[in-house]
Design a protein around this motif. Sequence first.
Motif, short mmCIF file in Angstrom:
data_model
loop_
_atom_site.label_atom_id
_atom_site.label_comp_id
_atom_site.label_asym_id
_atom_site.label_seq_id
_atom_site.Cartn_x
_atom_site.Cartn_y
_atom_site.Cartn_z
N GLY A 95 28.67 43.19 35.74
CA GLY A 95 27.63 43.15 36.52
C GLY A 95 28.42 42.04 37.60
O GLY A 95 28.09 42.64 38.91
N MET A 96 28.72 40.76 37.21
CA MET A 96 30.00 39.92 38.26
C MET A 96 30.85 41.01 38.73
O MET A 96 30.78 40.82 39.93
CB MET A 96 30.65 39.08 36.92
CG MET A 96 29.01 38.55 36.57
SD MET A 96 28.19 37.10 38.02
CE MET A 96 29.26 35.90 38.64
N LYS A 97 31.34 41.50 38.59
CA LYS A 97 32.22 42.20 38.43
C LYS A 97 32.17 43.07 39.94
O LYS A 97 32.65 43.17 40.93
CB LYS A 97 33.82 43.00 37.52
CG LYS A 97 34.30 42.00 37.19
CD LYS A 97 34.78 43.40 36.11
CE LYS A 97 36.23 42.58 35.80
NZ LYS A 97 37.05 43.18 34.28
N SER A 98 30.87 44.00 40.19
CA SER A 98 29.68 44.36 40.66
C SER A 98 30.30 43.54 41.60
O SER A 98 29.46 44.68 43.20
CB SER A 98 29.74 45.62 39.99
OG SER A 98 28.53 45.95 40.38
N GLY A 99 28.97 42.98 41.34
CA GLY A 99 29.10 42.02 42.80
C GLY A 99 29.47 41.34 43.00
O GLY A 99 29.38 41.65 44.68
N LEU A 100 30.79 41.06 42.90
CA LEU A 100 31.49 40.06 43.97
C LEU A 100 32.84 41.32 44.62
O LEU A 100 32.74 41.17 45.89
CB LEU A 100 33.21 39.65 42.77
CG LEU A 100 34.18 38.97 43.21
CD1 LEU A 100 33.64 37.81 44.34
CD2 LEU A 100 34.79 38.98 42.25
N THR A 150 37.89 42.86 44.91
CA THR A 150 38.17 43.58 43.51
C THR A 150 38.10 41.97 43.08
O THR A 150 39.05 40.92 43.67
CB THR A 150 38.71 44.21 43.05
OG1 THR A 150 40.68 43.89 42.86
CG2 THR A 150 39.08 45.83 43.22
N LEU A 151 37.83 41.70 41.67
CA LEU A 151 38.17 40.38 40.69
C LEU A 151 40.41 40.47 40.75
O LEU A 151 40.08 39.00 40.94
CB LEU A 151 37.41 40.71 39.55
CG LEU A 151 38.15 39.38 38.39
CD1 LEU A 151 37.75 38.18 39.49
CD2 LEU A 151 37.93 39.20 37.13
N GLU A 152 40.04 41.53 40.50
CA GLU A 152 42.10 41.35 40.33
C GLU A 152 42.14 40.83 41.89
O GLU A 152 43.19 39.70 41.47
CB GLU A 152 42.31 42.96 40.57
CG GLU A 152 42.16 43.09 38.43
CD GLU A 152 40.66 43.67 38.41
OE1 GLU A 152 40.05 43.69 39.40
OE2 GLU A 152 40.31 43.53 37.06
N HIS A 153 42.22 41.27 42.48
CA HIS A 153 42.68 40.59 44.05
C HIS A 153 41.82 38.98 44.27
O HIS A 153 43.55 38.27 44.53
CB HIS A 153 41.42 41.14 45.30
CG HIS A 153 41.69 40.62 46.23
ND1 HIS A 153 42.84 40.66 47.30
CD2 HIS A 153 41.53 39.86 46.96
CE1 HIS A 153 42.79 40.66 48.43
NE2 HIS A 153 41.43 39.19 48.65
N VAL A 175 37.33 28.19 52.16
CA VAL A 175 38.29 28.84 52.86
C VAL A 175 37.23 30.39 52.72
O VAL A 175 37.54 31.22 53.77
CB VAL A 175 39.48 29.08 51.94
CG1 VAL A 175 40.84 29.72 52.78
CG2 VAL A 175 39.84 27.47 52.28
N HIS A 176 37.15 30.80 51.90
CA HIS A 176 37.06 32.55 51.79
C HIS A 176 35.26 32.52 51.97
O HIS A 176 35.02 33.76 51.47
CB HIS A 176 37.70 32.88 50.31
CG HIS A 176 39.14 32.93 50.53
ND1 HIS A 176 39.65 33.74 51.48
CD2 HIS A 176 39.56 31.97 50.36
CE1 HIS A 176 41.34 33.53 50.94
NE2 HIS A 176 41.09 32.13 50.18
N GLY A 177 34.73 31.57 51.47
CA GLY A 177 33.09 31.64 52.08
C GLY A 177 32.26 32.30 50.72
O GLY A 177 31.62 32.90 50.94
N ILE A 178 33.46 32.40 49.09
CA ILE A 178 32.70 33.09 48.35
C ILE A 178 31.40 32.11 47.73
O ILE A 178 31.70 30.93 47.71
CB ILE A 178 33.58 33.18 46.60
CG1 ILE A 178 34.83 34.06 47.76
CG2 ILE A 178 33.14 33.45 45.95
CD1 ILE A 178 35.91 34.29 47.25
N GLY A 179 30.59 32.09 47.08
CA GLY A 179 29.90 31.70 46.15
C GLY A 179 29.84 30.63 44.92
O GLY A 179 30.75 31.22 44.71
N HIS A 180 28.59 29.97 44.66
CA HIS A 180 29.79 29.81 43.62
C HIS A 180 29.84 29.50 42.03
O HIS A 180 30.56 30.11 41.58
CB HIS A 180 28.67 28.07 42.94
CG HIS A 180 28.92 26.87 42.19
ND1 HIS A 180 29.42 26.79 42.40
CD2 HIS A 180 28.35 27.34 40.59
CE1 HIS A 180 30.03 25.33 41.34
NE2 HIS A 180 29.47 26.60 39.89
N GLY A 181 28.63 31.29 41.82
CA GLY A 181 29.08 31.21 41.04
C GLY A 181 29.65 32.61 40.54
O GLY A 181 30.46 32.57 39.72
N HIS A 182 30.03 33.79 41.43
CA HIS A 182 31.34 34.48 41.80
C HIS A 182 32.85 33.00 41.93
O HIS A 182 33.69 34.32 41.58
CB HIS A 182 31.61 35.07 42.75
CG HIS A 182 30.39 36.19 43.14
ND1 HIS A 182 29.53 36.27 43.31
CD2 HIS A 182 30.05 37.30 42.01
CE1 HIS A 182 28.63 37.45 43.57
NE2 HIS A 182 28.93 37.91 42.00
#
Length: 183
Positions: free
Chosen positions: A11-16, A23-26, A49-56
């Motif tokens: 679910g986390m991978k899909s949401g990311l 992808t997570l690997e990226h 720098v990348h604007g990613i939310g805390h959980g992800h």
Amino acid sequence: MAKSDEELIAGMKSGLLAKTGNTLEHWVQVVRASGLEKFGEQLAHLKSVHGIGHGHASFICQAASGRLEADPADLLEGQYKGKEALRPLHEAIAKYALSLGKDAVLDPGKTATSLRRNKKFANIVPASKTRIDLGLNLKGHPGTDRLLPEKPGSMCTHKVRLETVKDFDAEVKAWLKEAYGKA
């Protein structure tokens, strides 16, 4: 019914992927290429720098450190290396927490074990060779001389310092049950 670790990770991978287009690997490669070694620095980098939310961002950093593949038993063993006398206390807390409901889950990490339901309700931290700090999420509780309020922004709102299984008494169990109920 609680989701399995595999379902949560999927679910986390899909949401990311849906939120970032990568992808997570990226993102793991981005973290590794940054040269940053500390979890907090990596987290801040991904967020600012990348604007990613805390959980992800936290999920990415855990993957980059290999934590997602870590054996929970090995993580727990590492927490208590040199603190073996505290294991019976840990086991008593864990056993009681799991008895609170079928949806209660233990999540050992490198330095603490999180207790989760829908969200985290407590954590078990071997704070020293002689003491476990039991963190509790009891928002709105005033605290007592035993139930110590934590500073704002802490992972848990309160903590109780425990040294023996005897310290894990009815009062502490009631607080843990209350935290479970609020999760």
